[in-house]
Motif scaffolding. Structure first.
Motif, PDB file in Angstrom:
ATOM      1  N   VAL A  94       0.238  -1.000   0.057  1.00 48.24           N
ATOM      2  CA  VAL A  94       0.048  -0.112  -0.359  1.00 48.24           C
ATOM      3  C   VAL A  94       0.807   1.235  -0.257  1.00 48.24           C
ATOM      4  O   VAL A  94       1.501   1.504   0.692  1.00 48.24           O
ATOM      5  CB  VAL A  94      -0.692  -0.181   0.971  1.00 48.24           C
ATOM      6  N   ARG A  95       0.882   1.990  -0.955  1.00 42.05           N
ATOM      7  CA  ARG A  95       2.052   3.314  -0.837  1.00 42.05           C
ATOM      8  C   ARG A  95       0.927   4.579  -0.317  1.00 42.05           C
ATOM      9  O   ARG A  95      -0.714   4.688  -1.501  1.00 42.05           O
ATOM     10  CB  ARG A  95       2.207   3.243  -2.190  1.00 42.05           C
ATOM     11  N   MET A  96       0.653   5.692  -0.036  1.00 44.51           N
ATOM     12  CA  MET A  96       0.084   6.381   0.751  1.00 44.51           C
ATOM     13  C   MET A  96       0.155   7.676   0.750  1.00 44.51           C
ATOM     14  O   MET A  96       1.688   7.802   1.326  1.00 44.51           O
ATOM     15  CB  MET A  96      -0.468   5.747   2.142  1.00 44.51           C
ATOM     16  N   ALA A  97      -0.133   8.602   0.548  1.00 40.58           N
ATOM     17  CA  ALA A  97      -0.105   9.700   0.788  1.00 40.58           C
ATOM     18  C   ALA A  97      -0.619  10.473   1.983  1.00 40.58           C
ATOM     19  O   ALA A  97      -1.411   9.756   2.453  1.00 40.58           O
ATOM     20  CB  ALA A  97      -0.161  10.564  -0.735  1.00 40.58           C
ATOM     21  N   VAL A  98       0.389  10.836   2.516  1.00 37.44           N
ATOM     22  CA  VAL A  98      -0.342  11.261   3.964  1.00 37.44           C
ATOM     23  C   VAL A  98       0.924  12.881   4.943  1.00 37.44           C
ATOM     24  O   VAL A  98       2.233  12.769   4.259  1.00 37.44           O
ATOM     25  CB  VAL A  98      -0.276   9.985   4.832  1.00 37.44           C
ATOM     26  N   PHE A 118      -0.336  -5.912   4.846  1.00 39.78           N
ATOM     27  CA  PHE A 118       0.374  -5.224   4.727  1.00 39.78           C
ATOM     28  C   PHE A 118       1.608  -4.470   4.767  1.00 39.78           C
ATOM     29  O   PHE A 118       1.966  -4.527   5.311  1.00 39.78           O
ATOM     30  CB  PHE A 118      -0.512  -3.329   4.770  1.00 39.78           C
ATOM     31  N   SER A 119       1.970  -3.503   4.296  1.00 45.71           N
ATOM     32  CA  SER A 119       3.627  -3.437   3.156  1.00 45.71           C
ATOM     33  C   SER A 119       3.096  -1.906   2.647  1.00 45.71           C
ATOM     34  O   SER A 119       2.665  -1.469   2.178  1.00 45.71           O
ATOM     35  CB  SER A 119       4.344  -4.159   2.644  1.00 45.71           C
ATOM     36  N   PHE A 120       3.606  -1.325   3.891  1.00 48.78           N
ATOM     37  CA  PHE A 120       3.432   0.461   3.263  1.00 48.78           C
ATOM     38  C   PHE A 120       3.633   1.216   3.016  1.00 48.78           C
ATOM     39  O   PHE A 120       5.655   0.951   3.660  1.00 48.78           O
ATOM     40  CB  PHE A 120       2.320   0.890   4.780  1.00 48.78           C
ATOM     41  N   ASP A 121       4.100   2.027   1.947  1.00 57.68           N
ATOM     42  CA  ASP A 121       5.175   2.766   1.688  1.00 57.68           C
ATOM     43  C   ASP A 121       4.553   4.199   1.602  1.00 57.68           C
ATOM     44  O   ASP A 121       3.375   4.320   0.757  1.00 57.68           O
ATOM     45  CB  ASP A 121       5.755   1.911  -0.229  1.00 57.68           C
TER      46      ASP A 121
END
Length: 290
Positions: A94-98, A118-121
């Motif tokens: 999961v690529r997430m803008a935050v 999940f593998s967060f980016d």
């Protein structure tokens, strides 16, 4: 029909800010990445990248990235993710803008969902501009301060992160600050050039904007700089409650605050895993946000 290896090459170049790191991510040579990008451009008949430093997607490239994000969601929903080591382990990337302050305070707890892997980016940007990453198809999820939905996307309200203007007692003493007007000749801490929180707050409650500025693009670094007496600025309640109680920081405008409203943006083609994550985050946010 698209060759999705070509689209993933485009995604890798944008996500990793260059061809060399994209090649490392994909475990192929840099020339192979370049060849896939050229093949993609030949297929659609126009450029997909502005070959700047870092590379930037063209409008056509952005549409392709959006399409890829939606396909990834559909594959996850159908259990069709293949050719990916994480997918074989039932781990959804999961690529997430935050925004940095969410990541430094409430969000990590909200993202902990034991029954899902999940593998967060994280792509960290100010909440006022991070939606552009969703518009460009670079991310699956975006947390930002806008409720404007992108084409093919939806949004849900999370709550408000409450900010107060604070400074250390040492800072106030060193700069001889005894009233609000004294702040404008003292240094103000600002996250980055997109961050207008301090400016908006001071204009509303003190009829002016800070001019003497330290740029500090780190949420924890921002707090440490404030504790060290480098400047005054805005920090979320979740980061300063202990410091206010111990007297390490002083509320410069008691009873005054600024609420930054946050929204979770996601694609309509949301997979079951991301739906479960979204619902968990929305519920968890109620414990931390206003």
């Amino acid at each position: 029909m698209f060759d999705y290896q070509l689209l993933r090459a485009l995604e890798a170049v944008i996500a990793n800010r260059g061809f060399e790191r994209a090649a490392q991510k994909l475990f192929i040579t840099q020339s192979a990445v370049s060849r896939r990008i050229r093949q993609l451009e030949q297929q659609i008949g126009e450029p997909v990248l502005v070959r700047s430093q870092p590379p930037v997607a063209t409008p056509a490239g952005s549409r392709l990235l959006t399409h890829l994000q939606q396909v990834i969601q559909l594959e996850a929903a159908l259990g069709m993710q293949s050719g990916d080591e994480d997918a074989e382990k039932n781990i959804l990337a999961v690529r997430m803008a935050v925004n940095a302050d969410s990541l430094a305070t409430w969000l990590p707890r909200a993202l902990t969902l034991p029954e899902q892997k999940f593998s967060f980016d994280f792509l960290v940007e100010d909440q006022s501009v991070s939606l552009k990453r969703m518009k460009q198809g670079e991310v699956m999820v975006c947390i930002c301060s806008s409720d404007e939905t992108v084409n093919g996307g939806k949004s849900v309200y999370l709550g408000a992160l409450r900010y107060r203007a604070v400074a250390s007692p040492g800072f106030l003493s060193a700069h001889g600050i005894t009233e609000t007007a004294d702040l404008f000749r003292a240094p103000c801490l600002v996250f980055d050039h997109n961050d207008r929180t301090q400016h908006d707050f001071m204009r509303e409650y003190a009829d002016d904007e800070p001019e003497y500025i330290h740029w500090c693009p780190s949420s924890e670094g921002f707090r440490q700089a404030m504790l060290a007496g480098m400047g005054y600025g805005m920090l979320p309640d979740l980061q300063i409650e202990d410091a206010i109680n111990t007297g390490e920081l002083v509320d410069l405008f008691p009873g005054k605050y600024m609420d930054i409203h946050l929204y979770w943006h996601y694609w309509q083609s949301e997979s079951p895993q991301l739906k479960a994550l979204r619902e968990h985050v929305v519920t968890s946010a109620q414990s931390y946000l206003q």
